[in-house]
Scaffold this motif. Structure first.
Motif, PDB file in Angstrom:
ATOM      1  N   LEU A  76       0.841  -1.196   0.000  1.00 22.36           N
ATOM      2  CA  LEU A  76       0.000   0.000   0.000  1.00 22.36           C
ATOM      3  C   LEU A  76       0.879   1.250   0.000  1.00 22.36           C
ATOM      4  O   LEU A  76       0.618   2.199  -0.745  1.00 22.36           O
ATOM      5  N   ALA A  77       1.931   1.249   0.801  1.00 22.01           N
ATOM      6  CA  ALA A  77       2.841   2.404   0.851  1.00 22.01           C
ATOM      7  C   ALA A  77       3.470   2.656  -0.519  1.00 22.01           C
ATOM      8  O   ALA A  77       3.552   3.810  -0.967  1.00 22.01           O
ATOM      9  N   ARG A  78       3.880   1.604  -1.205  1.00 21.31           N
ATOM     10  CA  ARG A  78       4.464   1.771  -2.553  1.00 21.31           C
ATOM     11  C   ARG A  78       3.437   2.342  -3.528  1.00 21.31           C
ATOM     12  O   ARG A  78       3.769   3.171  -4.378  1.00 21.31           O
ATOM     13  N   GLN A  79       2.190   1.915  -3.395  1.00 27.92           N
ATOM     14  CA  GLN A  79       1.141   2.415  -4.279  1.00 27.92           C
ATOM     15  C   GLN A  79       0.836   3.886  -3.982  1.00 27.92           C
ATOM     16  O   GLN A  79       0.581   4.676  -4.885  1.00 27.92           O
ATOM     17  N   LEU A  80       0.874   4.249  -2.714  1.00 28.01           N
ATOM     18  CA  LEU A  80       0.661   5.651  -2.334  1.00 28.01           C
ATOM     19  C   LEU A  80       1.777   6.536  -2.874  1.00 28.01           C
ATOM     20  O   LEU A  80       1.526   7.645  -3.357  1.00 28.01           O
ATOM     21  N   ILE A  81       3.000   6.055  -2.801  1.00 28.02           N
ATOM     22  CA  ILE A  81       4.134   6.808  -3.357  1.00 28.02           C
ATOM     23  C   ILE A  81       3.938   7.005  -4.855  1.00 28.02           C
ATOM     24  O   ILE A  81       4.083   8.114  -5.372  1.00 28.02           O
ATOM     25  N   ALA A  82       3.586   5.933  -5.556  1.00 30.16           N
ATOM     26  CA  ALA A  82       3.388   6.015  -7.007  1.00 30.16           C
ATOM     27  C   ALA A  82       2.251   6.980  -7.350  1.00 30.16           C
ATOM     28  O   ALA A  82       2.371   7.799  -8.268  1.00 30.16           O
ATOM     29  N   ALA A  83       1.158   6.907  -6.603  1.00 30.80           N
ATOM     30  CA  ALA A  83       0.003   7.764  -6.884  1.00 30.80           C
ATOM     31  C   ALA A  83       0.315   9.229  -6.591  1.00 30.80           C
ATOM     32  O   ALA A  83      -0.017  10.115  -7.394  1.00 30.80           O
ATOM     33  N   CYS A  84       0.961   9.502  -5.462  1.00 32.00           N
ATOM     34  CA  CYS A  84       1.310  10.886  -5.121  1.00 32.00           C
ATOM     35  C   CYS A  84       2.309  11.463  -6.126  1.00 32.00           C
ATOM     36  O   CYS A  84       2.181  12.618  -6.546  1.00 32.00           O
ATOM     37  N   ASP A  85       3.294  10.670  -6.509  1.00 27.69           N
ATOM     38  CA  ASP A  85       4.270  11.135  -7.493  1.00 27.69           C
ATOM     39  C   ASP A  85       3.618  11.394  -8.850  1.00 27.69           C
ATOM     40  O   ASP A  85       3.956  12.358  -9.534  1.00 27.69           O
ATOM     41  N   ALA A  86       2.671  10.548  -9.231  1.00 23.86           N
ATOM     42  CA  ALA A  86       1.946  10.749 -10.488  1.00 23.86           C
ATOM     43  C   ALA A  86       1.134  12.038 -10.424  1.00 23.86           C
ATOM     44  O   ALA A  86       1.070  12.803 -11.392  1.00 23.86           O
ATOM     45  N   TYR A  87       0.522  12.297  -9.281  1.00 24.29           N
ATOM     46  CA  TYR A  87      -0.240  13.544  -9.103  1.00 24.29           C
ATOM     47  C   TYR A  87       0.691  14.758  -9.186  1.00 24.29           C
ATOM     48  O   TYR A  87       0.387  15.738  -9.876  1.00 24.29           O
ATOM     49  N   LEU A  88       1.818  14.677  -8.513  1.00 22.99           N
ATOM     50  CA  LEU A  88       2.749  15.808  -8.492  1.00 22.99           C
ATOM     51  C   LEU A  88       3.415  16.053  -9.848  1.00 22.99           C
ATOM     52  O   LEU A  88       3.886  17.157 -10.126  1.00 22.99           O
ATOM     53  N   SER A  89       3.446  15.030 -10.701  1.00 27.52           N
ATOM     54  CA  SER A  89       4.002  15.202 -12.046  1.00 27.52           C
ATOM     55  C   SER A  89       2.891  15.386 -13.091  1.00 27.52           C
ATOM     56  O   SER A  89       3.139  15.252 -14.285  1.00 27.52           O
ATOM     57  N   PHE A  90       1.678  15.680 -12.610  1.00 25.73           N
ATOM     58  CA  PHE A  90       0.522  15.988 -13.464  1.00 25.73           C
ATOM     59  C   PHE A  90       0.051  14.814 -14.316  1.00 25.73           C
ATOM     60  O   PHE A  90      -0.562  14.999 -15.352  1.00 25.73           O
ATOM     61  N   ASN A  91       0.328  13.587 -13.902  1.00 28.34           N
ATOM     62  CA  ASN A  91      -0.165  12.420 -14.612  1.00 28.34           C
ATOM     63  C   ASN A  91      -1.487  11.912 -14.049  1.00 28.34           C
ATOM     64  O   ASN A  91      -2.148  11.100 -14.676  1.00 28.34           O
ATOM     65  N   LEU A  92      -1.841  12.356 -12.855  1.00 27.58           N
ATOM     66  CA  LEU A  92      -3.132  12.061 -12.228  1.00 27.58           C
ATOM     67  C   LEU A  92      -3.761  13.386 -11.818  1.00 27.58           C
ATOM     68  O   LEU A  92      -3.054  14.266 -11.325  1.00 27.58           O
ATOM     69  N   THR A  93      -5.061  13.495 -11.980  1.00 28.04           N
ATOM     70  CA  THR A  93      -5.743  14.703 -11.517  1.00 28.04           C
ATOM     71  C   THR A  93      -6.004  14.585 -10.019  1.00 28.04           C
ATOM     72  O   THR A  93      -5.938  13.488  -9.446  1.00 28.04           O
ATOM     73  N   GLU A  94      -6.335  15.695  -9.405  1.00 20.34           N
ATOM     74  CA  GLU A  94      -6.656  15.672  -7.984  1.00 20.34           C
ATOM     75  C   GLU A  94      -7.871  14.784  -7.724  1.00 20.34           C
ATOM     76  O   GLU A  94      -7.915  14.038  -6.748  1.00 20.34           O
ATOM     77  N   LYS A  95      -8.831  14.837  -8.619  1.00 19.76           N
ATOM     78  CA  LYS A  95     -10.041  14.018  -8.476  1.00 19.76           C
ATOM     79  C   LYS A  95      -9.692  12.522  -8.518  1.00 19.76           C
ATOM     80  O   LYS A  95     -10.204  11.734  -7.722  1.00 19.76           O
TER      81      LYS A  95
END
Length: 97
Positions: free
Chosen positions: A22-41
Motif C-alpha cells: 500500500l505504501a508503494r502504491q501511495l508513493i506512485a500515486a502521489c508522485d503521479a499527481y505531483l508530475s501531473f499524470n493524475l488529476t486531484e479528483k
C-alpha cells in the motif's frame, strides 16, 4: 470508468495485499499527481477507496493515535506525501470520528 483506466495505465493497485505494498502504491500515486499524470479528483478517488476498503492498512485503528495514518505508511512515504494524503482525506477522517 476513466479514473480506473488511468490508474491501471500507471500500474497502481487498487487492492494491495500488505501495508508495505500500500505504501508503494501511495508513493506512485502521489508522485503521479505531483508530475501531473493524475488529476486531484483521480488521486482523491483512489485515496477514498483505500480509506474505505483498506482502512486497517492505512490507518491506526487503536491506541492513542487512533484514526491517524499507520506509522509504517508514514515512515515509508515521507512527510510531504503524508501531508498531501491527510489534506485530501480530511473529509473522510472527519466522518470516522
Amino acid at each position: 470508468m476513466k479514473v480506473q483506466k488511468e490508474t491501471d495505465k500507471m500500474d497502481i493497485l487498487r487492492n494491495p495485499t500488505s501495508v508495505k505494498t500500500l505504501a508503494r502504491q501511495l508513493i506512485a500515486a502521489c508522485d503521479a499527481y505531483l508530475s501531473f499524470n493524475l488529476t486531484e479528483k483521480q488521486l482523491k478517488e483512489l485515496l477514498l477507496h483505500y480509506a474505505s476498503h483498506h482502512s486497517g492498512k492505512l490507518f491506526t485503528l487503536s491506541g492513542k493515535s487512533s484514526g491517524s495514518l499507520n506509522p509504517t505508511i508514514i515512515n515509508r512515504i515521507g512527510k510531504k506525501r503524508c501531508g498531501l494524503i491527510q489534506l485530501l482525506l480530511e473529509e473522510f477522517q472527519m466522518k470516522m470520528i
